[in-house]
Write a protein that holds these residues in place. Structure first.
Motif, PDB file in Angstrom:
ATOM      1  N   VAL A 114      46.027  26.821  40.837  1.00  0.00           N
ATOM      2  CA  VAL A 114      44.825  27.007  40.184  1.00  0.00           C
ATOM      3  C   VAL A 114      44.676  28.386  40.423  1.00  0.00           C
ATOM      4  CG1 VAL A 114      42.420  26.689  40.770  1.00  0.00           C
ATOM      5  CG2 VAL A 114      44.033  24.906  41.035  1.00  0.00           C
ATOM      6  N   LEU A 115      44.128  28.997  39.213  1.00  0.00           N
ATOM      7  CA  LEU A 115      43.750  30.472  39.144  1.00  0.00           C
ATOM      8  C   LEU A 115      42.268  30.446  38.839  1.00  0.00           C
ATOM      9  CD1 LEU A 115      46.900  30.159  38.295  1.00  0.00           C
ATOM     10  CD2 LEU A 115      46.418  32.324  37.167  1.00  0.00           C
ATOM     11  N   VAL A 116      41.347  30.990  39.489  1.00  0.00           N
ATOM     12  CA  VAL A 116      40.057  31.038  39.380  1.00  0.00           C
ATOM     13  C   VAL A 116      39.179  32.218  39.653  1.00  0.00           C
ATOM     14  CG1 VAL A 116      39.557  30.186  41.531  1.00  0.00           C
ATOM     15  CG2 VAL A 116      38.021  29.579  39.846  1.00  0.00           C
ATOM     16  N   ASN A 117      38.353  32.508  38.611  1.00  0.00           N
ATOM     17  CA  ASN A 117      37.121  33.547  38.781  1.00  0.00           C
ATOM     18  C   ASN A 117      36.074  32.675  39.081  1.00  0.00           C
ATOM     19  OD1 ASN A 117      38.569  35.641  36.451  1.00  0.00           O
ATOM     20  ND2 ASN A 117      37.263  36.259  38.255  1.00  0.00           N
ATOM     21  N   ALA A 118      35.882  32.704  40.619  1.00  0.00           N
ATOM     22  CA  ALA A 118      34.974  31.524  41.078  1.00  0.00           C
ATOM     23  C   ALA A 118      33.467  31.897  40.816  1.00  0.00           C
ATOM     24  CB  ALA A 118      34.854  31.462  42.586  1.00  0.00           C
ATOM     25  N   VAL A 119      32.614  30.747  40.447  1.00  0.00           N
ATOM     26  CA  VAL A 119      31.217  30.974  40.389  1.00  0.00           C
ATOM     27  C   VAL A 119      30.524  30.928  41.636  1.00  0.00           C
ATOM     28  CG1 VAL A 119      31.031  29.677  38.146  1.00  0.00           C
ATOM     29  CG2 VAL A 119      30.515  28.505  40.391  1.00  0.00           C
ATOM     30  N   SER A 120      31.115  31.074  42.759  1.00  0.00           N
ATOM     31  CA  SER A 120      30.734  31.006  44.199  1.00  0.00           C
ATOM     32  C   SER A 120      32.050  31.468  45.233  1.00  0.00           C
ATOM     33  CB  SER A 120      29.920  29.786  44.569  1.00  0.00           C
ATOM     34  OG  SER A 120      29.647  30.008  45.963  1.00  0.00           O
ATOM     35  N   LYS A 121      31.580  32.374  46.016  1.00  0.00           N
ATOM     36  CA  LYS A 121      32.678  32.815  46.908  1.00  0.00           C
ATOM     37  C   LYS A 121      33.078  31.760  47.884  1.00  0.00           C
ATOM     38  CE  LYS A 121      32.132  37.817  46.997  1.00  0.00           C
ATOM     39  NZ  LYS A 121      31.965  39.133  47.754  1.00  0.00           N
ATOM     40  N   LEU A 139      44.592  30.949  43.539  1.00  0.00           N
ATOM     41  CA  LEU A 139      44.797  32.031  43.376  1.00  0.00           C
ATOM     42  C   LEU A 139      43.248  32.708  42.927  1.00  0.00           C
ATOM     43  CD1 LEU A 139      47.575  30.859  42.540  1.00  0.00           C
ATOM     44  CD2 LEU A 139      48.190  33.495  42.519  1.00  0.00           C
ATOM     45  N   ASP A 140      42.985  33.867  43.481  1.00  0.00           N
ATOM     46  CA  ASP A 140      41.556  34.583  43.182  1.00  0.00           C
ATOM     47  C   ASP A 140      41.865  35.340  41.894  1.00  0.00           C
ATOM     48  OD1 ASP A 140      39.097  35.805  43.073  1.00  0.00           O
ATOM     49  OD2 ASP A 140      39.351  36.479  44.883  1.00  0.00           O
ATOM     50  N   MET A 141      41.003  35.177  40.955  1.00  0.00           N
ATOM     51  CA  MET A 141      41.218  36.285  39.814  1.00  0.00           C
ATOM     52  C   MET A 141      40.341  37.343  39.844  1.00  0.00           C
ATOM     53  SD  MET A 141      42.045  33.941  36.651  1.00  0.00           S
ATOM     54  CE  MET A 141      42.663  35.246  35.617  1.00  0.00           C
ATOM     55  N   GLY A 142      39.632  37.352  40.918  1.00  0.00           N
ATOM     56  CA  GLY A 142      38.751  38.792  41.146  1.00  0.00           C
ATOM     57  C   GLY A 142      37.178  38.444  41.461  1.00  0.00           C
ATOM     58  N   ASN A 143      36.519  37.387  41.362  1.00  0.00           N
ATOM     59  CA  ASN A 143      35.251  37.213  41.720  1.00  0.00           C
ATOM     60  C   ASN A 143      35.349  37.239  43.457  1.00  0.00           C
ATOM     61  OD1 ASN A 143      34.467  37.656  39.065  1.00  0.00           O
ATOM     62  ND2 ASN A 143      33.535  35.709  38.997  1.00  0.00           N
ATOM     63  N   GLY A 144      36.248  36.906  44.025  1.00  0.00           N
ATOM     64  CA  GLY A 144      36.100  36.571  45.643  1.00  0.00           C
ATOM     65  C   GLY A 144      36.110  35.513  45.946  1.00  0.00           C
ATOM     66  N   ALA A 154      44.218  38.800  42.721  1.00  0.00           N
ATOM     67  CA  ALA A 154      44.220  40.206  41.730  1.00  0.00           C
ATOM     68  C   ALA A 154      42.964  40.578  41.299  1.00  0.00           C
ATOM     69  CB  ALA A 154      44.856  39.717  40.327  1.00  0.00           C
ATOM     70  N   LYS A 155      42.462  41.797  41.665  1.00  0.00           N
ATOM     71  CA  LYS A 155      41.142  42.130  41.705  1.00  0.00           C
ATOM     72  C   LYS A 155      40.892  43.521  41.021  1.00  0.00           C
ATOM     73  CE  LYS A 155      39.648  39.599  45.961  1.00  0.00           C
ATOM     74  NZ  LYS A 155      38.727  39.700  47.176  1.00  0.00           N
ATOM     75  N   ALA A 156      39.452  43.865  40.706  1.00  0.00           N
ATOM     76  CA  ALA A 156      39.153  45.133  40.365  1.00  0.00           C
ATOM     77  C   ALA A 156      37.907  45.448  41.258  1.00  0.00           C
ATOM     78  CB  ALA A 156      38.747  45.074  38.746  1.00  0.00           C
ATOM     79  N   LEU A 157      38.065  46.404  41.969  1.00  0.00           N
ATOM     80  CA  LEU A 157      36.897  46.684  42.957  1.00  0.00           C
ATOM     81  C   LEU A 157      36.035  47.808  42.399  1.00  0.00           C
ATOM     82  CD1 LEU A 157      39.189  47.319  46.284  1.00  0.00           C
ATOM     83  CD2 LEU A 157      37.993  45.230  45.332  1.00  0.00           C
ATOM     84  N   TYR A 158      34.774  47.112  42.150  1.00  0.00           N
ATOM     85  CA  TYR A 158      33.926  47.837  41.413  1.00  0.00           C
ATOM     86  C   TYR A 158      33.314  49.136  42.148  1.00  0.00           C
ATOM     87  CZ  TYR A 158      34.056  45.828  36.921  1.00  0.00           C
ATOM     88  OH  TYR A 158      34.647  45.647  35.902  1.00  0.00           O
ATOM     89  N   TYR A 159      33.521  49.279  43.325  1.00  0.00           N
ATOM     90  CA  TYR A 159      33.328  50.684  43.947  1.00  0.00           C
ATOM     91  C   TYR A 159      33.990  51.648  43.090  1.00  0.00           C
ATOM     92  CZ  TYR A 159      33.832  54.406  47.178  1.00  0.00           C
ATOM     93  OH  TYR A 159      33.962  55.862  47.697  1.00  0.00           O
ATOM     94  N   ILE A 294      45.170  42.894  31.714  1.00  0.00           N
ATOM     95  CA  ILE A 294      46.481  42.952  32.720  1.00  0.00           C
ATOM     96  C   ILE A 294      46.167  42.177  33.869  1.00  0.00           C
ATOM     97  CG2 ILE A 294      47.998  44.575  33.816  1.00  0.00           C
ATOM     98  CD1 ILE A 294      48.430  44.642  30.921  1.00  0.00           C
ATOM     99  N   GLY A 295      44.784  42.106  34.153  1.00  0.00           N
ATOM    100  CA  GLY A 295      44.628  41.347  35.534  1.00  0.00           C
ATOM    101  C   GLY A 295      45.091  39.984  35.362  1.00  0.00           C
ATOM    102  N   SER A 296      44.739  39.468  34.357  1.00  0.00           N
ATOM    103  CA  SER A 296      44.861  38.039  34.030  1.00  0.00           C
ATOM    104  C   SER A 296      46.659  37.835  34.149  1.00  0.00           C
ATOM    105  CB  SER A 296      44.498  37.483  32.664  1.00  0.00           C
ATOM    106  OG  SER A 296      42.817  37.239  32.814  1.00  0.00           O
ATOM    107  N   ARG A 297      47.094  38.801  33.471  1.00  0.00           N
ATOM    108  CA  ARG A 297      48.660  38.464  33.585  1.00  0.00           C
ATOM    109  C   ARG A 297      49.313  38.681  35.060  1.00  0.00           C
ATOM    110  NH1 ARG A 297      51.119  41.232  27.964  1.00  0.00           N
ATOM    111  NH2 ARG A 297      52.856  39.882  28.661  1.00  0.00           N
ATOM    112  N   ILE A 298      48.834  39.619  35.829  1.00  0.00           N
ATOM    113  CA  ILE A 298      48.835  39.618  36.904  1.00  0.00           C
ATOM    114  C   ILE A 298      48.714  38.293  37.972  1.00  0.00           C
ATOM    115  CG2 ILE A 298      48.628  40.649  39.299  1.00  0.00           C
ATOM    116  CD1 ILE A 298      47.844  43.348  38.056  1.00  0.00           C
ATOM    117  N   SER A 299      47.541  37.591  37.386  1.00  0.00           N
ATOM    118  CA  SER A 299      47.568  36.305  38.191  1.00  0.00           C
ATOM    119  C   SER A 299      48.498  35.215  37.811  1.00  0.00           C
ATOM    120  CB  SER A 299      46.170  36.164  37.771  1.00  0.00           C
ATOM    121  OG  SER A 299      45.078  36.761  38.242  1.00  0.00           O
ATOM    122  N   VAL A 300      48.863  35.099  36.621  1.00  0.00           N
ATOM    123  CA  VAL A 300      49.897  34.302  36.109  1.00  0.00           C
ATOM    124  C   VAL A 300      51.208  34.651  36.689  1.00  0.00           C
ATOM    125  CG1 VAL A 300      51.384  33.678  34.058  1.00  0.00           C
ATOM    126  CG2 VAL A 300      48.740  33.974  33.818  1.00  0.00           C
TER     127      VAL A 300
END
Length: 352
Positions: A114-121, A139-144, A154-159, A294-300
């Motif tokens: 399972v690869l997920v951009n979760a609606v809730s941490k 696997l976390d696709m970035g939302n935490g 695989a994340k993008a840190l918005y800081y 590329i973030g999605s490609r990393i997750s796969v």
């Protein structure tokens, strides 16, 4: 000081020629910190998956260009590796039950990971624990995700996104160059990505001649953002820069056009097709990119590595880069946005 500012600007505009969204080999620049020592993410060679794994991919929604681009990245890497995927849209961030049900159904149909951009941490914690017990990696696709059983992320840190935008402005307006005034449309208050981007922006402009008048919070609907901008322009005289979320900057373009105001500069801390086109047209000074496709490609790739016991980078934080008039016609657009006319693909079959 001028040399330092010019060097900083050049570094922000430099997009490493590592990532390509075509079907061939690709690489991606990563942030190096205490959680990761790899400066470059290198995927498995094409076609090296040992079996046609089936991936369950959950997104909060498919309403905007950001998640369409993430879908595009899943499609490219699944096709490259010869695996299949079911891509699911929960229909919005309020639909936790829907996302859980979609994932459960996909796993029941034979999903291997399972690869997920979760609606809730935290909302998926029970499901993740259950899947962990069944040997199904999540696997976390970035939302935490707050679960201790997350197999990789695989994340993008918005800081870093706020820092990139702020750094660009600081390089344009170094200390002693003459004060400029800015309002910043952050996005919804309390959202982690919003708060992080504000911190990064503030730190980056701290020693520059950019004067931050106000950080303004609100829903990222364009109409809401336009009202906030109108209020800010009424409250503050002499605003030189409007910065912030992409819908706000799209709305700012409309407001300034209606006012006949060509004296204000616009900058976004993330990119949509409309913002990128506005940079090309000279209506927006700059925007920030996060190698979203590329973030999605990393997750796969991470999922396949987890399934096959080959994981090397459990936490991949992508770098950010700035797009402006200097590089908008030369950077690799396919690392950031889906091609024009691309429609989301929800069932990706082997060999499709």
């Amino acid at each position: 000081m001028k040399f330092i500012a010019t060097s900083l600007l050049a570094s922000l505009l430099f997009v490493p020629n590592l990532a390509s969204a075509g079907s061939g080999d690709w690489e991606a620049p990563l942030l190096v910190d205490s959680t990761n020592s790899h400066a470059v993410y290198k995927p498995l060679p094409a076609g090296s998956a040992s079996k046609p794994w089936h991936l369950c991919v959950g997104f909060p929604h498919m309403k905007d260009a950001y998640y369409v681009a993430k879908d595009y990245g899943i499609y490219l890497e699944a096709k490259r590796q010869g695996v299949s995927a079911s891509v699911m849209s929960a229909g919005g961030y309020n639909n936790l039950t829907q996302q859980i049900q979609q994932i459960e159904d996909c796993v029941a149909r034979g999903g291997n990971a399972v690869l997920v951009n979760a609606v809730s941490k935290a909302g998926l914690n029970g499901l993740i624990e259950e899947l962990h017990g069944k040997g199904i990696p999540v696997l976390d696709m970035g939302n935490g995700l707050e679960s201790p059983h997350v197999a990789a992320a695989a994340k993008a840190l918005y800081y870093q996104a706020g820092s990139a935008a702020g750094g660009y402005l600081a390089a344009k307006h170094p200390k002693g160059s003459g004060k400029v005034k800015m309002v910043w449309l952050a996005g919804p208050a309390g959202s982690q990505w919003v708060e992080d981007s504000v911190v990064g922006m503030k730190e980056a402009i701290a020693d520059s001649d950019v004067e931050l008048l106000q950080v303004i919070y609100g829903d990222t609907g364009k109409e809401v953002q336009m009202r906030l901008i109108e209020d800010a322009l009424q409250a503050y005289e002499g605003v030189n820069i409007i910065g912030g979320n992409a819908p706000a900057i799209e709305g700012a373009m409309e407001i300034l056009r209606m006012r006949g105001d060509q004296d204000k500069s616009l900058i976004a801390f993330y990119t949509t097709p409309a913002i990128e086109q506005a940079v090309r047209d000279g209506k927006v000074m700059a925007t920030v990119g996060d190698f979203n496709v590329i973030g999605s490609r990393i997750s796969v790739d991470q999922a396949i590595r987890v399934l096959e016991g080959k994981l090397e980078v459990p936490l991949a934080n992508r770098q950010f880069f700035v797009v402006d008039q200097n590089n908008v016609n030369t950077y690799d657009r396919d690392v950031l946005l889906a091609p024009d006319g691309f429609d989301p693909i929800f069932e990706i079959e082997v060999g499709s």
